[in-house]
Design a protein around this motif. Structure first.
Motif, PDB file in Angstrom:
ATOM      1  N   ASN A  68       0.856  -1.188   0.000  1.00 15.03           N
ATOM      2  CA  ASN A  68       0.000   0.000   0.000  1.00 15.03           C
ATOM      3  C   ASN A  68       0.891   1.237   0.000  1.00 15.03           C
ATOM      4  N   TRP A  70       0.340   4.259  -0.381  1.00 15.84           N
ATOM      5  CA  TRP A  70      -0.229   5.485   0.155  1.00 15.84           C
ATOM      6  C   TRP A  70      -0.464   5.413   1.658  1.00 15.84           C
ATOM      7  N   SER A  71       0.053   4.388   2.309  1.00 16.52           N
ATOM      8  CA  SER A  71      -0.139   4.231   3.750  1.00 16.52           C
ATOM      9  C   SER A  71       0.919   5.033   4.510  1.00 16.52           C
ATOM     10  N   LYS A  72       0.457   5.996   5.308  1.00 17.65           N
ATOM     11  CA  LYS A  72       1.392   6.791   6.109  1.00 17.65           C
ATOM     12  C   LYS A  72       2.060   5.927   7.165  1.00 17.65           C
TER      13      LYS A  72
END
Length: 120
Positions: A68, A70-72
């Motif tokens: 993922n 876009w996972s912070k």
């Protein structure tokens, strides 16, 4: 003459829009996010970090970011591990732990027994 330019302009705009939609569709197929897998890899990297296995922790953190992008949480975990490993020095690289391979006590010899082959 004006009609030709209008038709050409409309066709050009149409092709531009359709081409942009196809690019977006192909990119979204390429980046399939798997949030559950990302969470699993983040947990595995944190456990490996607690066990002081920095190489495995880094690999799991990379896999979490790939699962993922876009996972912070995944990026923060990856950055924390990199900073802990390198201490801020970007020239440091990690190598996997090399396990010692034990050879068997009695290895078979290459000579073997003298076999007789018919016809030679």
């Amino acid at each position: 003459m004006k009609r030709v330019w209008v038709v050409v302009s409309v066709i050009a705009i149409f092709l531009f829009v359709v081409g942009g939609l196809q690019i977006r569709a192909s990119q979204s197929d390429y980046y399939r996010m798997d949030k559950a897998l990302c969470e699993k890899y983040v947990e595995m990297s944190q456990k490996a970090l607690q066990d002081n296995d920095l190489y495995s922790a880094k690999l799991y953190a990379q896999k979490a970011v790939q699962a993922n992008p876009w996972s912070k949480k995944a990026w923060n975990n990856y950055n924390m591990i990199i900073v802990r490993i390198t201490g801020g020095n970007p020239d440091i690289t990690l190598e996997p732990k090399k396990e010692k391979a034990e050879l068997p006590q009695e290895a078979p010899s290459a000579e073997g027994e003298g076999e007789e082959i018919e016809g030679c």
